[in-house]
Design an enzyme around this catalytic site. Structure first.
Site, mmCIF file in Angstrom:
data_model
loop_
_atom_site.group_PDB
_atom_site.id
_atom_site.type_symbol
_atom_site.label_atom_id
_atom_site.label_comp_id
_atom_site.label_asym_id
_atom_site.label_seq_id
_atom_site.Cartn_x
_atom_site.Cartn_y
_atom_site.Cartn_z
ATOM 1 C CB SER A 91 -0.974 -0.026 1.178
ATOM 2 O OG SER A 91 -2.124 0.732 0.881
ATOM 3 C CE LYS A 135 -18.435 20.141 11.833
ATOM 4 N NZ LYS A 135 -17.248 20.540 11.056
#
Length: 326
Positions: A143, A195
């Site tokens: 990765s 949010k």
């Protein structure tokens, strides 16, 4: 940990005990003075000789552990320090005595931000200072560990290396059922419906899932582009092998993800060949920071966060986009 480091730690512990004992008498002023005097204002590194030679100089830089900022702690097994590593590659490329750089990568990856910061810096440094860059992969170069290898001119991996894991991950938890059993209810006041996206106290909405997937897809595109550019592969060919899995070195070589099967000495020999040198001098960058003294202070001072537990909990509450093998 070698003998010198244990001695250094022992000396610091003794000094710290003395300061703590006198701190009570002095009214609590010594701890502040000690922290200011012992904590380095800047991370630092040194260089040592890895291989003696009579010819041109090659730099060896190690990437061991998770590629992430702020991971150094007293209890951490990682030796990676992001800021020091950035300084090391800057020094290696700008130092006129160094003719080539070998990057020894043994990492499962890490943060998208940190991995891309390394990638962009290596690209920029190679453009300004066209020195050969060879990557030597250790046990794991996956990765983000693979991502930062893309600027290399040549990539070697041992036959036991696991690499690849081309992909992005971002995760959170869902504590809602446990909270119900415990009688815990979260009350949230927010300025917009998204949010508190990825709030672990409730199920994610379909809209939230689409938002997060959009972020993942964008960063995934950056990764695919970096591999296509670095490995000189067609983008669609990269996508076919970039499903997040790891590959053995032989598999990676057959797919064009690495160049050779070889160890660190082989990578050094490859770098020497690129600068037409048969007997290179190899210097190795070494991290001078033994550990985070703030962690040590916290163990003996109740006013400070014990082992960073509070900070770790706060960090875990904020989901992070990762180029990480898991």
């Amino acid at each position: 940990m070698n003998k010198k480091r244990w001695i250094s730690i022992a000396v610091i512990v003794v000094l710290l005990v003395i300061y703590v004992q006198t701190d009570v008498i002095s009214g609590g002023t010594n701890m502040g003075k000690l922290e200011k005097s012992l904590l380095p204002s800047e991370p630092s590194f040194t260089t040592g000789t890895y291989q003696e030679g009579t010819g041109k100089t090659i730099a060896l830089i190690n990437v061991n552990g998770t590629i992430q900022s702020g991971t150094d702690s007293l209890s951490s097994t990682d030796t990676y320090n992001h800021q020091i590593f950035l300084q090391e590659i800057e020094d290696a490329f700008t130092n006129p005595e160094i003719q080539a750089v070998v990057l020894a990568v043994d990492s499962p990856g890490g943060g998208v931000y940190e991995s891309d910061e390394i990638y962009q810096k290596l690209i920029s440094l190679k453009e300004r200072y066209p020195k050969p860059l060879v990557v030597s992969m250790g046990t794991l170069a996956a990765s983000g560990g693979y991502f930062i290898s893309m600027p290399a001119d040549e990539i070697l991996a041992t036959r036991d290396t696991l690499t690849g894991s081309i992909g992005v991950i971002m995760s959170t938890y869902n504590y809602s059922e446990l909270a119900k059993k415990l009688g815990v209810e979260e009350i949230v006041f927010k300025s917009g419906k998204n949010k508190d996206i990825m709030n672990p106290m409730r199920e994610a909405t379909e809209e939230e899932k689409q938002i997060i997937q959009g972020i993942i897809d964008e960063y995934y595109g950056y990764f695919v582009d970096a591999v296509a550019k670095g490995r000189k592969m067609d983008r669609q060919a990269v996508i076919k092998v970039a499903d997040g899995r790891v590959y053995t070195a032989m598999q990676a070589k057959s797919l064009g993800l690495i160049d050779q099967i070889g160890d660190l000495d082989g990578a050094i020999a490859e770098a020497a060949k690129m600068i037409n040198e048969s007997d290179p001098t190899v210097i190795q960058y070494q991290n001078e920071t033994l550990f985070n003294l703030n962690r040590l202070f916290s163990m003996v001072s109740p006013q400070l966060d014990f082992l960073g537990i509070k900070q770790n909990l706060q960090d875990s509450a904020a989901p992070t986009v990762m180029y990480l093998y898991r």
